[in-house]
Design a protein around this motif. Structure first.
Motif, mmCIF file in Angstrom:
data_model
loop_
_atom_site.group_PDB
_atom_site.id
_atom_site.type_symbol
_atom_site.label_atom_id
_atom_site.label_comp_id
_atom_site.label_asym_id
_atom_site.label_seq_id
_atom_site.Cartn_x
_atom_site.Cartn_y
_atom_site.Cartn_z
ATOM 1 N N GLY A 1 0.808 -1.215 0.000
ATOM 2 C CA GLY A 1 0.000 0.000 0.000
ATOM 3 C C GLY A 1 0.831 1.250 0.000
ATOM 4 N N THR A 2 0.132 2.365 0.189
ATOM 5 C CA THR A 2 0.804 3.661 0.203
ATOM 6 C C THR A 2 1.100 4.073 1.639
ATOM 7 O OG1 THR A 2 -1.347 4.730 0.149
ATOM 8 C CG2 THR A 2 -0.254 4.397 -1.959
ATOM 9 N N ALA A 3 1.997 5.051 1.777
ATOM 10 C CA ALA A 3 2.447 5.434 3.110
ATOM 11 C C ALA A 3 3.123 6.790 3.061
ATOM 12 C CB ALA A 3 3.442 4.389 3.624
ATOM 13 N N GLY A 4 3.274 7.376 4.247
ATOM 14 C CA GLY A 4 4.134 8.543 4.369
ATOM 15 C C GLY A 4 5.567 8.080 4.584
ATOM 16 N N SER B 1 5.927 2.015 10.725
ATOM 17 C CA SER B 1 5.210 2.297 11.962
ATOM 18 C C SER B 1 3.758 2.615 11.633
ATOM 19 C CB SER B 1 5.876 3.476 12.688
ATOM 20 O OG SER B 1 5.338 3.621 13.979
ATOM 21 N N SER B 2 2.843 1.994 12.378
ATOM 22 C CA SER B 2 1.415 2.108 12.066
ATOM 23 C C SER B 2 0.663 2.875 13.145
ATOM 24 C CB SER B 2 0.781 0.715 11.946
ATOM 25 O OG SER B 2 1.480 -0.087 11.033
ATOM 26 N N GLY B 3 -0.367 3.599 12.708
ATOM 27 C CA GLY B 3 -1.277 4.296 13.619
ATOM 28 C C GLY B 3 -2.584 4.500 12.891
ATOM 29 N N ALA C 1 11.149 5.076 12.693
ATOM 30 C CA ALA C 1 10.316 4.834 11.514
ATOM 31 C C ALA C 1 10.878 5.528 10.285
ATOM 32 C CB ALA C 1 8.902 5.330 11.782
ATOM 33 N N ALA C 2 10.936 4.787 9.186
ATOM 34 C CA ALA C 2 11.194 5.368 7.871
ATOM 35 C C ALA C 2 9.875 5.574 7.138
ATOM 36 C CB ALA C 2 12.103 4.457 7.052
ATOM 37 N N VAL C 3 8.873 4.785 7.544
ATOM 38 C CA VAL C 3 7.592 4.736 6.837
ATOM 39 C C VAL C 3 6.464 4.807 7.874
ATOM 40 C CG1 VAL C 3 6.110 3.259 5.410
ATOM 41 C CG2 VAL C 3 8.569 3.353 4.959
ATOM 42 N N LYS C 4 5.444 5.640 7.588
ATOM 43 C CA LYS C 4 4.282 5.770 8.478
ATOM 44 C C LYS C 4 3.033 5.402 7.685
ATOM 45 C CE LYS C 4 1.665 9.414 10.899
ATOM 46 N NZ LYS C 4 0.534 9.633 9.977
ATOM 47 N N GLU C 5 2.293 4.410 8.191
ATOM 48 C CA GLU C 5 1.051 4.036 7.500
ATOM 49 C C GLU C 5 0.035 3.540 8.522
ATOM 50 O OE1 GLU C 5 1.395 0.810 8.639
ATOM 51 O OE2 GLU C 5 0.765 -0.080 6.712
#
Ligand code: ADE
Length: 247
Positions: A95-98, A156-158, A176-180
């Motif tokens: 999926g997509t992520a920040g 890292s998820s939230g 985190a390198a990626v936030k989703e």
């Protein structure tokens, strides 16, 4: 962790806009009648490619609001039902992520996860504090990373597109390198079932940049979905028939 040869792969996707380009490029067909029974809103697609069986499952739409079911709760429910139905040898959250530019992320990059954690589960009671953050490693896949020139980092998820000050601090503590909004929930389900778990996340917005995430997300969703479409077939070809220890 089991080290079976990979013959069945379950690809979990939250949004229809992320899933349909994958379904098209992999030439999958929607499972009719549904293999994941209502009232679960998930929609599954199945096909054969590179000598293995591939299932793409999206979370479906919210009955009340008409939008895709995003976030860790639908992700975990779908993952649980899909793992039981399809008995995969490997689960991949796509999926997509920040992304964090401080950790090398740029819009359109595809990241391979090294580990999963939560940044919005704050429970300051001994034992529950670590449980809330959770944190578990992805199945190591250095050959896959190198073969496809993927960047890598902690996902890292939230359950929010934006972040509070507390989320921000925990995102940094998680490195985190990626936030989703899904992978940590799925990692719990994969762990329960002892199924190897990977994630591929395409960057739509820069978390440590200066633009609101929703603006950048909507602007870049299509390009990020195309980036996922480009990598998914080579990823599946790479993993097909291999043991997870050879990834
Ligand atoms: N999905 C895409 N961008 C995101 C972000 N910044 N936070 C959470 N989920 C996302």
């Amino acid at each position: 962790m089991e080290n079976k040869d990979i013959k069945t792969v379950l690809v979990l996707v939250a949004m229809e806009a992320e899933a349909l380009p994958l379904v098209n490029i992999l030439d999958l067909k929607e499972d009719v009648p549904p293999r994941i029974a209502p009232p679960a809103p998930a929609v599954s697609y199945t096909g054969e490619k590179h000598g293995i069986t591939i299932h793409v499952v999206r979370n479906g739409k919210c009955q009340l609001h008409g939008v895709d079911n995003v976030g860790t709760v639908p992700a975990a429910v779908t993952a649980y039902l899909a793992v039981h139905e399809f008995k995969p040898d490997l689960v991949i959250s796509v999926g997509t992520a920040g992304g964090f530019k401080a950790r090398g992320a740029a819009i359109g990059d595809v990241f391979l996860a090294t580990a999963f954690a939560n940044h919005d589960r704050r429970i300051p009671i001994p034992g529950f504090d670590k449980y809330g953050i959770w944190r578990i490693d992805a199945v190591p896949a250095p050959k896959l990373r190198d073969a496809l020139s993927l960047k890598e980092g902690v996902v890292s998820s939230g359950n929010s597109l934006d972040y509070s000050k507390e989320d921000w601090d925990q995102l940094h503590a998680n490195e985190a390198a990626v936030k989703e909004m899904e992978a940590a929930g799925i990692s719990w389900v994969a762990h329960l079932h002892n199924v190897p778990f990977l994630a591929l996340k395409s960057i739509t917005d820069i978390v440590d940049g200066d633009r609101p995430p929703q603006e950048e997300f909507l602007e870049n969703l299509h390009a990020a979905a195309q980036a996922l479409q480009r990598v998914i077939a080579p990823v599946l070809e790479f993993v097909a028939g291999k043991s997870t220890k050879d990834l």
